[in-house]
Scaffold this motif. Structure first.
Motif, PDB file in Angstrom:
ATOM      1  N   LEU A  42      23.692   4.326  18.352  1.00 42.86           N
ATOM      2  CA  LEU A  42      24.719   5.063  18.265  1.00 42.86           C
ATOM      3  C   LEU A  42      24.995   6.206  19.382  1.00 42.86           C
ATOM      4  O   LEU A  42      26.115   6.157  19.730  1.00 42.86           O
ATOM      5  N   ARG A  43      24.145   6.937  19.313  1.00 40.91           N
ATOM      6  CA  ARG A  43      23.852   8.028  20.082  1.00 40.91           C
ATOM      7  C   ARG A  43      24.069   7.433  21.760  1.00 40.91           C
ATOM      8  O   ARG A  43      24.664   8.063  22.484  1.00 40.91           O
ATOM      9  N   GLU A  44      23.481   6.303  21.934  1.00 42.62           N
ATOM     10  CA  GLU A  44      23.188   5.818  23.309  1.00 42.62           C
ATOM     11  C   GLU A  44      25.020   5.543  23.524  1.00 42.62           C
ATOM     12  O   GLU A  44      25.370   5.945  24.791  1.00 42.62           O
ATOM     13  N   TRP A  45      25.587   4.905  22.640  1.00 42.17           N
ATOM     14  CA  TRP A  45      26.896   4.386  22.871  1.00 42.17           C
ATOM     15  C   TRP A  45      27.739   5.555  23.204  1.00 42.17           C
ATOM     16  O   TRP A  45      28.727   5.567  23.840  1.00 42.17           O
ATOM     17  N   GLN A  46      27.551   6.694  22.317  1.00 41.99           N
ATOM     18  CA  GLN A  46      28.361   8.034  22.582  1.00 41.99           C
ATOM     19  C   GLN A  46      28.101   8.330  23.874  1.00 41.99           C
ATOM     20  O   GLN A  46      29.150   9.040  24.372  1.00 41.99           O
ATOM     21  N   ASN A  47      26.903   8.598  24.435  1.00 42.75           N
ATOM     22  CA  ASN A  47      26.655   9.095  25.521  1.00 42.75           C
ATOM     23  C   ASN A  47      27.222   8.406  26.879  1.00 42.75           C
ATOM     24  O   ASN A  47      27.815   9.099  27.878  1.00 42.75           O
ATOM     25  N   GLU A  48      27.292   6.947  26.576  1.00 41.55           N
ATOM     26  CA  GLU A  48      27.863   6.088  27.646  1.00 41.55           C
ATOM     27  C   GLU A  48      29.393   6.155  27.525  1.00 41.55           C
ATOM     28  O   GLU A  48      30.180   5.461  28.419  1.00 41.55           O
ATOM     29  N   GLY A  49      29.940   6.900  26.437  1.00 36.49           N
ATOM     30  CA  GLY A  49      31.420   6.927  26.159  1.00 36.49           C
ATOM     31  C   GLY A  49      31.885   5.487  25.849  1.00 36.49           C
ATOM     32  O   GLY A  49      33.382   5.431  25.755  1.00 36.49           O
ATOM     33  N   GLU A  50      31.001   4.871  25.236  1.00 36.70           N
ATOM     34  CA  GLU A  50      31.742   3.523  24.242  1.00 36.70           C
ATOM     35  C   GLU A  50      32.507   3.998  23.032  1.00 36.70           C
ATOM     36  O   GLU A  50      33.173   3.229  22.529  1.00 36.70           O
ATOM     37  N   ILE A  51      32.172   5.093  22.407  1.00 36.06           N
ATOM     38  CA  ILE A  51      32.405   5.375  21.220  1.00 36.06           C
ATOM     39  C   ILE A  51      32.786   7.010  21.360  1.00 36.06           C
ATOM     40  O   ILE A  51      31.979   7.553  22.129  1.00 36.06           O
ATOM     41  N   THR A  52      33.358   7.468  20.356  1.00 31.04           N
ATOM     42  CA  THR A  52      33.906   8.794  20.493  1.00 31.04           C
ATOM     43  C   THR A  52      32.861   9.553  19.437  1.00 31.04           C
ATOM     44  O   THR A  52      32.031   8.850  18.755  1.00 31.04           O
ATOM     45  N   GLU A  53      32.952  11.065  19.533  1.00 31.22           N
ATOM     46  CA  GLU A  53      32.007  11.952  18.641  1.00 31.22           C
ATOM     47  C   GLU A  53      32.447  11.768  17.081  1.00 31.22           C
ATOM     48  O   GLU A  53      31.388  11.425  16.317  1.00 31.22           O
ATOM     49  N   ASP A  54      33.638  11.241  16.746  1.00 30.04           N
ATOM     50  CA  ASP A  54      33.951  11.181  15.385  1.00 30.04           C
ATOM     51  C   ASP A  54      33.422   9.625  14.851  1.00 30.04           C
ATOM     52  O   ASP A  54      32.952   9.576  13.899  1.00 30.04           O
ATOM     53  N   ASP A  55      33.445   8.643  15.762  1.00 28.90           N
ATOM     54  CA  ASP A  55      32.898   7.516  15.489  1.00 28.90           C
ATOM     55  C   ASP A  55      31.296   7.570  15.288  1.00 28.90           C
ATOM     56  O   ASP A  55      30.863   6.998  14.452  1.00 28.90           O
ATOM     57  N   LEU A  56      30.631   8.523  16.247  1.00 30.49           N
ATOM     58  CA  LEU A  56      29.251   8.493  15.979  1.00 30.49           C
ATOM     59  C   LEU A  56      28.902   9.247  14.780  1.00 30.49           C
ATOM     60  O   LEU A  56      27.961   8.546  13.970  1.00 30.49           O
ATOM     61  N   HIS A  57      29.636  10.293  14.286  1.00 27.90           N
ATOM     62  CA  HIS A  57      29.360  10.928  12.968  1.00 27.90           C
ATOM     63  C   HIS A  57      29.757   9.772  11.880  1.00 27.90           C
ATOM     64  O   HIS A  57      28.992   9.767  11.029  1.00 27.90           O
ATOM     65  N   ASP A  58      30.897   9.171  12.150  1.00 32.95           N
ATOM     66  CA  ASP A  58      30.953   8.026  10.726  1.00 32.95           C
ATOM     67  C   ASP A  58      30.078   7.124  10.797  1.00 32.95           C
ATOM     68  O   ASP A  58      29.684   6.646   9.799  1.00 32.95           O
ATOM     69  N   GLY A  59      29.431   6.641  11.909  1.00 30.70           N
ATOM     70  CA  GLY A  59      28.454   5.633  12.143  1.00 30.70           C
ATOM     71  C   GLY A  59      27.305   6.079  11.458  1.00 30.70           C
ATOM     72  O   GLY A  59      26.478   5.350  10.763  1.00 30.70           O
ATOM     73  N   GLN A  60      26.800   7.461  11.838  1.00 31.12           N
ATOM     74  CA  GLN A  60      25.672   7.782  11.115  1.00 31.12           C
ATOM     75  C   GLN A  60      25.982   8.113   9.839  1.00 31.12           C
ATOM     76  O   GLN A  60      24.793   7.906   8.784  1.00 31.12           O
TER      77      GLN A  60
END
Length: 185
Positions: free
Chosen positions: A139-157
């Motif tokens: 999830l963090r890698e996807w967020q760093n690459e811009g594939e998901i947003t920060e909100d998506d990262l928190h929801d995914g976690q």
């Protein structure tokens, strides 16, 4: 994308819990179970093969296991494999089959076995935490690459943490059930 990660994570955690259950089934209790001997390696034509593949296993009564080899010539090899295993039970050979008498467990041995169950349950929890760690890293890698947003990262976690908690609860339930089974006279 996150949904695929969650599905994959659930599948991996299901497999970890199934492996733990299989591992717990091999721990001896006061009753006989074919799971005690199914995975004992037998040298079959130079290849270590699980006992369940070279013999039929049955439980004629609550305190014994009957092993009938598919090939009668393998009886001595199977007997040797059982004697070398960590079961601590010597098989009785009648020329056609082997019989294992499961002696009752002492209180001290029951306590030792519950410690073994606890250690294996902890191994299961560690495996689940490793799967969680890998999922969060993705999830963090996807967020760093811009594939998901920060909100998506928190929801995914949050979803990953909830699922991990659910599966850790399953591990605890299975371990508690096995400990109760061992301690029951």
């Amino acid at each position: 994308m996150i949904d695929d990660l969650i599905v994959d994570m659930r599948n991996r955690m299901d497999q970890s819990v199934a492996a733990l259950q299989s591992n717990l089934d091999t721990i001896r209790t006061g009753r006989s179970s074919t799971a005690l001997v199914e995975r004992i390696p037998v040298s079959f034509y130079g290849v270590n093969t699980p006992l369940v593949q070279v013999a039929s296993l049955s439980i004629p009564d609550a305190q014994s296991i009957l092993i009938r080899p598919y090939n009668p010539d393998d009886l001595a090899t199977i007997e040797k494999a059982i004697a070398l295993s960590d079961l601590g039970i010597n098989p009785q050979n009648d020329g056609k089959a082997l019989r294992l008498q499961i002696p009752p467990l002492t209180e001290e041995r029951r306590r030792e076995l519950t410690k073994v169950v606890g250690a294996r349950a902890e191994e299961g929890r560690v495996a689940l935490r490793n799967i969680r760690r890998d999922s969060v890293a993705d999830l963090r890698e996807w967020q760093n690459e811009g594939e998901i947003t920060e909100d998506d990262l928190h929801d995914g976690q949050r979803q990953v943490d909830e699922i991990t908690k659910e599966f850790v609860g399953l591990v605890d339930q299975r371990a508690a059930a096995k400990e109760e089974e061992i301690m029951t006279l």
